[in-house]
Design a protein around this motif. Structure first.
Motif, mmCIF file in Angstrom:
data_model
loop_
_atom_site.group_PDB
_atom_site.id
_atom_site.type_symbol
_atom_site.label_atom_id
_atom_site.label_comp_id
_atom_site.label_asym_id
_atom_site.label_seq_id
_atom_site.Cartn_x
_atom_site.Cartn_y
_atom_site.Cartn_z
ATOM 1 N N UNK A 208 0.833 -1.205 0.000
ATOM 2 C CA UNK A 208 0.000 0.000 0.000
ATOM 3 C C UNK A 208 0.867 1.256 0.000
ATOM 4 N N UNK A 209 1.895 1.264 0.846
ATOM 5 C CA UNK A 209 2.782 2.424 0.894
ATOM 6 C C UNK A 209 3.710 2.501 -0.298
ATOM 7 N N UNK A 210 4.201 1.328 -0.743
ATOM 8 C CA UNK A 210 5.182 1.308 -1.831
ATOM 9 C C UNK A 210 4.612 1.832 -3.143
ATOM 10 N N UNK A 211 3.334 1.547 -3.419
ATOM 11 C CA UNK A 211 2.716 2.031 -4.657
ATOM 12 C C UNK A 211 2.769 3.551 -4.734
ATOM 13 N N UNK A 212 2.511 4.203 -3.613
ATOM 14 C CA UNK A 212 2.552 5.664 -3.568
ATOM 15 C C UNK A 212 3.994 6.155 -3.673
ATOM 16 N N UNK A 213 4.877 5.555 -2.888
ATOM 17 C CA UNK A 213 6.268 5.986 -2.868
ATOM 18 C C UNK A 213 6.978 5.804 -4.186
ATOM 19 N N UNK A 214 6.772 4.646 -4.841
ATOM 20 C CA UNK A 214 7.405 4.389 -6.130
ATOM 21 C C UNK A 214 6.968 5.420 -7.166
ATOM 22 N N UNK A 215 5.672 5.678 -7.234
ATOM 23 C CA UNK A 215 5.165 6.567 -8.284
ATOM 24 C C UNK A 215 5.705 7.984 -8.102
ATOM 25 N N UNK A 216 5.569 8.537 -6.913
ATOM 26 C CA UNK A 216 5.987 9.919 -6.707
ATOM 27 C C UNK A 216 7.503 10.064 -6.700
ATOM 28 N N UNK A 217 8.216 9.047 -6.202
ATOM 29 C CA UNK A 217 9.670 9.096 -6.252
ATOM 30 C C UNK A 217 10.178 9.107 -7.675
ATOM 31 N N UNK A 218 9.614 8.246 -8.528
ATOM 32 C CA UNK A 218 10.032 8.196 -9.938
ATOM 33 C C UNK A 218 9.598 9.454 -10.675
ATOM 34 N N UNK A 219 8.405 9.947 -10.373
ATOM 35 C CA UNK A 219 7.857 11.099 -11.095
ATOM 36 C C UNK A 219 8.657 12.366 -10.809
ATOM 37 N N UNK A 220 8.903 12.656 -9.535
ATOM 38 C CA UNK A 220 9.537 13.922 -9.191
ATOM 39 C C UNK A 220 11.049 13.892 -9.364
ATOM 40 N N UNK A 221 11.655 12.716 -9.360
ATOM 41 C CA UNK A 221 13.099 12.656 -9.585
ATOM 42 C C UNK A 221 13.459 13.117 -10.992
ATOM 43 N N UNK A 222 12.513 12.991 -11.940
ATOM 44 C CA UNK A 222 12.783 13.397 -13.323
ATOM 45 C C UNK A 222 12.678 14.906 -13.517
#
Length: 250
Positions: A208-222
């Protein structure tokens, strides 16, 4: 599982997902939290892998525009990752990770330093690129074995390997790292599930937490300048190394 444990695991999964999307090392967040919840070490390791594996879809979607540029390299690395992941998964079911994990701090620190200095090295010409490609492919086998066996810091190892073979676009490197890392984790997760080594309530809370973290981490790192992403990854690698040295020898 208490309410406090539930929220702790969701928060750990979110943090681990964001860290994995940028550089890797999320296991260092989820593994200690699972241990604090009273989960035995080997079971915690397997549960962490299964809990984080579904969330990798979020980071892959966020990096989808870079997939075309790395398609040729991907097909070279995928077979090696499959073989290494299968062996590493089997290894975890057969032995303790105590002895092997003593090497991990040195391995991650070396990879972090290698990743940092390769940005200052002269770009290889065509002939040396072919040689470094074979070196990177050979390096991927032990990386895949380690990734399925324990996994913390695997992203740093892969990024260092990609930089060695001449890749310079940090976002393309992250896209390939996330795809190959998720493939390794999928193989390991299937193996651990088949072996009955997963605490499912805890794994679902991590997911549940990882789905949110993965998406926003990948999105904003770019959205960050590539040079700053490189510095961030180096910092994460050093932090992972320090934590690992403290855990093993502190």
């Amino acid at each position: 599982m208490t309410l406090l444990e539930l929220f702790s695991l969701i928060a750990a999964g979110c943090t681990a997902g964001a860290v994995n999307a940028v550089a890797g090392g999320g296991t260092l967040v989820t593994f200690p939290v699972l241990l604090m919840c009273g989960t035995p070490p080997v079971l915690a390791n397997a549960t962490s892998t299964v809990g984080l594996v579904i969330g990798t879809a979020g980071s892959i979607v966020s990096f989808r525009r870079h997939l075309k540029a790395i398609r040729e390299q991907l097909w070279r690395f995928i077979p090696i990752c499959l073989v290494g992941a299968a062996f590493g998964s089997w290894l975890l079911t057969q032995t303790s990770d105590d002895q092997f994990s003593k090497l991990v701090p040195f391995l991650v620190l070396f990879a972090t330093m290698l990743f940092f200095i390769q940005g200052f090295l002269r770009k290889p010409h065509a002939t040396s690129r072919r040689n470094t490609l074979w070196f990177s492919l050979a390096l991927q086998l032990p990386v895949a074995i380690y990734g399925a066996f324990f996994g913390a810091g695997i992203g740093i190892l892969m990024l260092a390997s990609f930089g060695f073979m001449g890749m310079t676009n940090i976002h393309e490197m992250n896209a390939m790292k996330n795809l190959l890392g998720s493939l390794i984790n999928v193989v390991a997760a299937v193996w651990f599930i088949a072996a009955g080594m997963v605490n499912w309530p805890q794994a679902l809370a991590l997911t549940m937490g990882a789905l949110v973290g993965y998406y926003f981490g990948a999105h904003y790192s770019q959205r960050i300048e590539p040079r700053r992403v490189r510095h961030l990854i180096t910092a994460i690698g050093l932090i992972i190394s320090i934590v690992m040295f403290w855990r093993q020898f502190g």
